[in-house]
Design an enzyme around this catalytic site. Structure first.
Site, PDB file in Angstrom:
ATOM      1  N   ASN A   1     -39.312 -41.198   7.399  1.00 38.05           N
ATOM      2  CA  ASN A   1     -39.083 -39.861   8.150  1.00 38.05           C
ATOM      3  C   ASN A   1     -39.802 -38.871   7.576  1.00 38.05           C
ATOM      4  OD1 ASN A   1     -38.152 -39.421   6.142  1.00 38.05           O
ATOM      5  ND2 ASN A   1     -35.717 -38.967   6.972  1.00 38.05           N
TER       6      ASN A   1
ATOM      7  N   ASP B   1     -15.154 -60.495 -23.465  1.00 38.37           N
ATOM      8  CA  ASP B   1     -15.345 -58.774 -22.095  1.00 38.37           C
ATOM      9  C   ASP B   1     -14.933 -59.486 -20.990  1.00 38.37           C
ATOM     10  OD1 ASP B   1     -17.287 -59.513 -24.816  1.00 38.37           O
ATOM     11  OD2 ASP B   1     -19.415 -58.906 -24.115  1.00 38.37           O
TER      12      ASP B   1
ATOM     13  N   HIS C   1     -21.343 -52.142 -24.258  1.00 39.15           N
ATOM     14  CA  HIS C   1     -21.722 -52.074 -23.057  1.00 39.15           C
ATOM     15  C   HIS C   1     -20.525 -50.449 -23.117  1.00 39.15           C
ATOM     16  CE1 HIS C   1     -24.097 -54.155 -20.987  1.00 39.15           C
ATOM     17  NE2 HIS C   1     -23.601 -55.639 -21.338  1.00 39.15           N
TER      18      HIS C   1
ATOM     19  N   HIS D   1     -16.701 -56.894 -31.931  1.00 37.95           N
ATOM     20  CA  HIS D   1     -17.423 -56.856 -30.452  1.00 37.95           C
ATOM     21  C   HIS D   1     -18.088 -58.374 -30.704  1.00 37.95           C
ATOM     22  CE1 HIS D   1     -18.285 -56.919 -26.183  1.00 37.95           C
ATOM     23  NE2 HIS D   1     -20.292 -56.890 -27.092  1.00 37.95           N
TER      24      HIS D   1
ATOM     25  N   ASP E   1     -41.702 -42.446   2.482  1.00 30.15           N
ATOM     26  CA  ASP E   1     -41.022 -41.675   3.300  1.00 30.15           C
ATOM     27  C   ASP E   1     -41.716 -41.872   4.788  1.00 30.15           C
ATOM     28  OD1 ASP E   1     -40.453 -38.943   4.400  1.00 30.15           O
ATOM     29  OD2 ASP E   1     -41.812 -37.937   3.420  1.00 30.15           O
TER      30      ASP E   1
ATOM     31  N   ASP F   1     -32.932 -38.073  -9.961  1.00 26.99           N
ATOM     32  CA  ASP F   1     -31.953 -37.635  -9.203  1.00 26.99           C
ATOM     33  C   ASP F   1     -30.567 -37.150  -9.440  1.00 26.99           C
ATOM     34  OD1 ASP F   1     -30.121 -37.665  -6.438  1.00 26.99           O
ATOM     35  OD2 ASP F   1     -29.704 -39.884  -7.212  1.00 26.99           O
TER      36      ASP F   1
END
Length: 738
Positions: A704, A177, A239, A290, A702, A662
């Site tokens: 602002n 790894d 991974h 692995h 929040d 997002d």
């Protein structure tokens, strides 16, 4: 007179010699005691790091399993169900990425000062890339996409198992790894030589995640693979998996470094990862994988698996369920829980406080004994599992702490919502389940000294395999050695199963500066492994052994205290159940039992007790002292204590769900997207969070008042702060006491 003087002199000499001998024995005894104490500290530090790491992997497996289950079975989640995660779990293959136009249409501006590559790659190109990464330069997206495109094209021609021969080379170097540690990779190349026809390499998976230079590590490995396809060999690790990348940093690194073309790059990385071979065999005698094997591992069958279809070992094969309604399933689980009487408001639980406490402590001890029995009896089982709703052996979610009396229906499907149950009809075995299982065992399994093969409950995936399983595979395929990675070792390598299994790990300082060495293996025609160790970092070499142990121990204890803080309410409930006289104290035995029942970390709690809590003069534990030197990162008046603790505990899961929503990875989401995130999160945990509470939380962060939420500030608000943090104190200013 002369004789008397001579006798007196001899007596004095003997006395001095006796005193010197006694002093030497005392010094030796003190030194042995000191080193034994230091070794004890080193071992429990290691246990803390490893237990917390594997607990995180269990959380990831459970979250991924929840996503998979919901995508396969639920038609909606408050109006926003699979739509939020289908793109992640079942990404539509973009044909654009299979054509040269995926990179050829991207212009490289004249202002770009980083490395420029020409294909097919030459030694000059790889040297340019190597030097650029040393200088902290970033490869342009156009060149990275082309490099991934060419790598994908070449990997399609590779078999699942690559067979090598030492007859054409002096030595083969095998590395474990790397986890995004570019400095370790560069040090290996410096000590051992760059990949070439004379210096072949096998890199055994886990190139990315955790480290900050995962892109650079993977890019260099792929570049040398394109340059020397017969001498550079890459195995897949657990991974090399896009769902693992969400939690452990690779996805975030790509999107931060390549904001414009990040999604295309991630898609190509995903394709490349799924095409990596899963095993390498040297001279028909040495198997390199692995993770490990199981009692069902069959190399012939493994060679026939369509590995590219396993985009993620965490994404289990689809099941043929009828679409289900989440609300109905949720109500069904509530009904089960209420009829079984495990809820606090159940009429069956109306007991006096002392009766309740006695019963709870008794149940905790009973639960612990049952766990030991079940773990020993499971050694005969051969099935490897993930924390998933797919097979009866793996249906249970992480047990609800302090509720050992909860009854589980055997012939029902238990959906892996944390702290919850949903029962459905058991599924039929998946069509490609056996192929998927072969991949999971290869990527996730760990060796154990006990015979047999049983589910790897510590990690939550793969299996534990004993010496008898190793011996059987060796005999079946004519092998003599198994080399694997997957586990960090303090010396960089470790032998087990009578020397037939070797673990090699190449990322030094994995948990903390000075925590472990890295290592690699060189193997010639005699197939005798030779180990080479190293450790990156000038600061590490200047520290004494005691200082290295102290630094690692401090970091481990900090992580463990954070774990205690995020489970505060459950721990306090357990302590209070055992505190019959309301003294705010419990026995050391009860204190350790509550920690083990709630956290399930398998740690030496009695040994760690002096670092975590205070004792009274009578020897009882003041259990509230567990939490007194920790607090929250920010105080938000709108957040209730229960909600705050939930946020602390599942901070990483929230971040993963946020990254799914997002889509442009701007770090900002609207308040409506924030509500969508909480719908997913609430379903994952089966926690009832009122919309009003979520609205209050959204307004409070929040800052602002622009209608968008900065998620970095949100995470910072729910970070555990150590009030008595002394990490920055100089090492020389501290003393050792034991």
């Amino acid at each position: 007179m002369g004789c008397g003087t001579s006798v007196a002199t001899e007596t004095q000499v003997q006395s001095v010699e006796e005193m010197a001998m006694k002093a030497a024995v005392l010094i030796q005894r003190w030194y042995r005691r000191y080193m034994a104490h230091l070794e004890m500290r080193r071992r429990y530090t290691w246990n803390i790091f490893q237990s917390i790491e594997y607990a995180g992997e269990q959380d990831q497996l459970q979250l991924s399993s929840f996503f998979s289950f919901m995508l396969d079975n639920f038609t909606q989640l408050n109006g926003n169900g699979p739509d939020l995660i289908s793109q992640l779990l079942d990404p539509v293959v973009d044909p654009w990425l299979d054509r040269e136009t995926c990179y050829s249409m991207i212009a490289v501006p004249n202002s770009y000062t980083g490395p420029r590559l020409s294909f097919p790659l030459s030694v000059t190109d790889t040297n340019t890339l190597l030097n650029a990464f040393k200088e902290q330069q970033t490869l342009h997206a156009r060149y990275l996409l082309q490099l991934l495109y060419e790598t994908k094209k070449l990997l399609r021609q590779m078999p699942n198992i690559v067979y090598l021969s030492t007859s054409y080379t002096k030595d083969i170097t095998i590395c474990g790894d790397l986890h995004g540690r570019l400095d370790d990779l560069l040090l290996i190349f410096y000590k051992n030589g760059l990949p070439s026809a004379e210096t072949p390499y096998v890199f055994n998976g886990d190139f990315v995640d955790r480290g900050k230079k995962s892109i650079e590590v993977a890019t260099l490995l792929f570049a040398y693979f394109l340059l020397y396809p017969d001498n550079m060999h890459l195995n897949r690790g657990n991974h090399e998996d896009y769902l693992m990348n969400l939690r452990y940093g690779f996805t975030k690194e790509v999107m931060q470094k390549y904001k414009t073309h990040g999604r295309q790059i991630l898609q190509l990385f995903q394709d490349v990862f799924s095409l990596l071979p899963v095993a390498t065999v040297i001279d028909g005698k040495v198997l390199i994988v692995h993770g490990g094997i199981s009692d069902q591992t069959d190399l012939d069958f493994l060679n026939s698996v369509e590995r590219h279809k396993v985009k993620s070992a965490l994404r289990l094969p689809r099941q043929s369920f009828e679409p289900l309604d989440l609300g109905q399933s949720y109500r069904h689980s509530k009904q089960l829980l209420s009829t079984d009487g495990s809820r606090p408001n159940s009429s069956r639980n109306q007991k006096t406080p002392n009766q309740s406490r006695k019963r709870r402590c008794h149940l905790m001890r009973q639960d612990s004994a049952a766990s030991c029995c079940s773990s020993s009896s499971s050694s005969s089982s051969s099935s490897s599992t993930l924390c998933s709703p797919r097979s009866p052996s793996s249906l249970s979610p992480r047990p609800c702490p302090l509720s050992p009396s909860m009854h589980f229906t055997v012939n029902s499907l238990q959906v892996p919502f944390l702290d919850s149950l949903s029962s459905l009809s058991p599924p039929s075995p998946p069509q490609h389940g056996q192929e998927w299982k072969q991949i999971v065992d290869i990527l996730w399994s760990d060796p154990k000294n006990q015979d047999g093969c049983h589910p790897n409950t510590f990690r939550g995936g793969g299996c534990y395999f004993g010496p008898d399983v190793t011996q059987r595979l060796m005999h079946q395929h004519g092998l003599q050695l198994l080399i694997r990675s997957h586990e960090c070792k303090q010396e960089g390598y470790e032998l087990c199963h009578g020397g037939q299994v070797i673990t090699i790990f190449s990322a030094s300082n994995y948990y903390e500066e000075g925590s472990n060495r890295g290592a690699y293996i060189k193997m010639g025609r005699d197939l005798v492994p030779r180990f080479y160790q190293y450790q990156v970092g000038r600061g590490t070499r200047k520290l004494t052994l005691t200082q290295r142990v102290r630094v690692a121990e401090g970091s481990a204890l900090r992580a463990l205290k954070e774990k205690l803080f995020t489970h505060r309410s459950e721990l306090m409930a357990g302590f209070m159940e055992c505190d019959h006289n309301n003294t705010a104290c419990v026995s050391v035995s009860d204190w350790a039992q509550v920690l083990e029942t709630v956290l399930r970390l398998d740690l030496p709690w009695r040994t760690l007790r002096p670092h975590l809590v205070r004792l009274t003069a009578e020897g009882a534990v003041e259990y509230q002292s567990c939490f007194e030197d920790m607090g929250s990162g920010a105080q938000l008046a709108q957040v209730t204590p229960n909600l705050a603790e939930t946020l602390f505990r599942y901070r990483t899961d929230i971040e993963i769900i946020f990254n799914i929503i997002d889509k442009d990875h701007s770090g900002l989401i609207s308040t409506e997207e924030f509500r969508q995130m909480w719908r997913l999160f609430s379903a994952h945990l089966e926690v009832d969070i009122e919309d009003r509470a979520i609205d209050d939380l959204a307004r409070s962060i929040d800052f602002n008042k622009d209608g968008s939420i900065d998620f970095t500030e949100f995470l910072e608000a729910f970070r555990v702060v150590h009030k008595l943090d002394n990490r920055d104190q100089p090492l020389c200013g501290r003393t050792e006491n034991f």
